[in-house]
Design a protein around this motif. Structure first.
Motif, mmCIF file in Angstrom:
data_model
loop_
_atom_site.group_PDB
_atom_site.id
_atom_site.type_symbol
_atom_site.label_atom_id
_atom_site.label_comp_id
_atom_site.label_asym_id
_atom_site.label_seq_id
_atom_site.Cartn_x
_atom_site.Cartn_y
_atom_site.Cartn_z
ATOM 1 N N ASP A 91 0.822 -1.211 0.000
ATOM 2 C CA ASP A 91 0.000 0.000 0.000
ATOM 3 C C ASP A 91 0.853 1.257 0.000
ATOM 4 O OD1 ASP A 91 -2.643 -0.999 -0.038
ATOM 5 O OD2 ASP A 91 -2.413 -1.635 2.033
ATOM 6 N N GLN A 133 -2.472 -0.297 -5.943
ATOM 7 C CA GLN A 133 -3.076 0.817 -6.670
ATOM 8 C C GLN A 133 -2.389 1.007 -8.023
ATOM 9 O OE1 GLN A 133 -5.996 1.682 -4.263
ATOM 10 N NE2 GLN A 133 -5.463 3.437 -5.515
ATOM 11 N N ALA A 147 0.437 7.436 -7.286
ATOM 12 C CA ALA A 147 -0.792 6.648 -7.362
ATOM 13 C C ALA A 147 -1.821 7.379 -8.213
ATOM 14 C CB ALA A 147 -1.336 6.404 -5.964
ATOM 15 N N TRP A 203 0.433 -1.587 -12.996
ATOM 16 C CA TRP A 203 0.582 -2.142 -11.650
ATOM 17 C C TRP A 203 1.918 -2.877 -11.534
ATOM 18 C CZ3 TRP A 203 -4.182 -2.192 -14.186
ATOM 19 C CH2 TRP A 203 -5.240 -1.562 -13.536
ATOM 20 N N VAL A 253 3.142 3.562 -1.660
ATOM 21 C CA VAL A 253 3.492 3.747 -3.061
ATOM 22 C C VAL A 253 4.530 4.851 -3.252
ATOM 23 C CG1 VAL A 253 1.282 2.908 -3.880
ATOM 24 C CG2 VAL A 253 1.529 5.331 -3.351
ATOM 25 N N GLN A 265 -5.544 8.499 -9.415
ATOM 26 C CA GLN A 265 -6.798 8.795 -8.741
ATOM 27 C C GLN A 265 -7.940 8.002 -9.391
ATOM 28 O OE1 GLN A 265 -6.925 10.843 -5.945
ATOM 29 N NE2 GLN A 265 -4.699 10.645 -6.192
ATOM 30 N N ASP A 266 -8.959 7.688 -8.604
ATOM 31 C CA ASP A 266 -10.117 6.956 -9.120
ATOM 32 C C ASP A 266 -10.699 7.668 -10.341
ATOM 33 O OD1 ASP A 266 -10.053 4.918 -7.267
ATOM 34 O OD2 ASP A 266 -11.336 5.964 -5.832
ATOM 35 N N VAL A 279 -8.961 1.450 -10.112
ATOM 36 C CA VAL A 279 -7.507 1.571 -10.026
ATOM 37 C C VAL A 279 -6.956 0.687 -8.911
ATOM 38 C CG1 VAL A 279 -7.518 3.925 -10.941
ATOM 39 C CG2 VAL A 279 -7.619 3.581 -8.471
ATOM 40 N N ASP A 280 -7.810 0.337 -7.941
ATOM 41 C CA ASP A 280 -7.431 -0.532 -6.829
ATOM 42 C C ASP A 280 -7.672 -1.983 -7.237
ATOM 43 O OD1 ASP A 280 -7.474 -2.088 -4.362
ATOM 44 O OD2 ASP A 280 -7.587 -0.179 -3.301
#
Length: 353
Positions: A61, A216, A71, A205, A63, A73-74, A139-140
């Motif tokens: 987690d 993420q 990372a 990823w 990053v 963003q959604d 994205v997760d």
């Protein structure tokens, strides 16, 4: 970097080379034609390698140590998908994470663009559609929808040794009509267009600087540079690797230094280009921002004048010095991407058909 002479002999390099090379008596008595050419990247190696690395590293987690990235963003990259080994998906967060081995992009409601080396096996045949699941909408890695595959279509001229024509299409079993998260298609560069030299973005990823893999989706800013930049950097690294190899073999077999120098000069003068016209060179000169294991098949993108993103490349391959513990992010060794504009007509023919 000079790259024109020998580096000092190193026992580590010698040991690595002797450990990697095992010639039979018949091969030693014959010529180069009797020495087997090593296999290139392929689906079995890539999938097994990435999955094994993720088993060792575990979910990450934190990053902060990706190769110069951040990372996502959604909702930022609705076209990005991940490819998963169907047999390893068990519904748990760990299963979702551990099963991912490549990336791809949605280019139409029922079509995903990826790299051929992600979906071609040792025998040169495409992976069985039922062996792959496509995850979209998040994205997760722990979220999103899994979609079944009906066809896997690698380019018919894909070469696993030179990694040329490294592009493939994956047809979904059903067109995308509903999604638990943001989903959309990305435009790909038209046939024959040249990707602009300058800023670009790559996402995925893939493996991070500390050797771990993110849960993420990550993004990083790089530059597209002339192919000659990649060719030059790889040629210099090849000379260094070749020099170490010759010195090591020379020491073991008592080959005179002047003979080694002659062999080195002949080989150096006859090095060909590593990249073909079907490839794009991109990254940074320091190597601090780049793609790595697990990013394969994902997009290299540039922003069009109208503000929309256009995919110009597919994450394909990179190179690292022999014996290096770090597989990505080396100075002057840029990443190599499949040039999408060489295949627009090929893509369109399958999608429209």
């Amino acid at each position: 970097m000079t790259g024109t002479g020998f580096a000092k002999p190193k026992r580590l390099v010698l040991g690595l080379l002797l450990g990697c090379l095992a010639f039979s008596a018949e091969a030693q008595d014959g010529g180069l034609k009797d020495i087997a050419i090593p296999q290139g990247a392929n689906e079995v190696q890539v999938r097994a390698h990435v999955l094994a690395l993720k088993q060792q590293a575990g979910m990450q987690d934190d990053v902060t140590r990706i190769f110069g990235g951040r990372a996502a963003q959604d909702g930022t990259w609705p076209a990005q998908v991940s490819l998963h080994s169907a047999e390893a998906v068990d519904g748990s967060p760990e299963g979702r994470f551990q099963s991912q081995f490549c990336g791809g992009t949605i280019i139409a409601r029922q079509w995903v663009l990826t790299a051929a080396h992600c979906v071609v096996g040792d025998d040169g045949r495409p992976s069985a559609p039922e062996s792959i699941l496509i995850r979209s909408g998040a994205v997760d890695m722990r979220n999103g929808d899994f979609r079944k595959v009906s066809r896997v279509i690698p380019h018919e001229d894909y070469n696993p040794v030179t990694i040329d024509n490294d592009i493939a299409l994956v047809q979904l079993a059903e067109p995308i009509t509903q999604s638990s998260g943001p989903v959309g298609a990305i435009n790909v560069q038209s046939q024959g267009e040249q990707p602009p030299v300058g800023p670009a973005t790559v996402i995925g990823w893939g493996r991070m600087e500390d050797g771990k893999f993110p849960i993420q989706l990550m993004e990083t800013d790089i530059d597209i540079v002339p192919n000659g930049t990649c060719n030059q950097g790889m040629a210099e690294q090849t000379r260094r690797d070749m020099g170490g190899f010759l010195l090591g073999m020379g020491e073991v077999n008592r080959i005179p230094l002047e003979t080694l120098e002659q062999a080195f000069a002949i080989l150096s003068q006859n090095l060909g280009n590593s990249l073909t016209e079907n490839m794009i060179c991109a990254g940074t000169s320091s190597g601090q921002r780049t793609m790595c294991n697990g990013d394969s098949g994902g997009p290299l993108m540039v922003k069009a004048p109208n503000g929309n993103w256009v995919q110009v490349g597919v994450v394909s391959w990179n190179r690292s010095p022999i014996g290096s513990d770090r597989k990505c992010g080396h100075e002057s060794l840029y990443g190599v991407y499949t040039r999408v504009s060489q295949y627009f007509d090929w893509i369109s023919g399958h999608v429209r058909g």
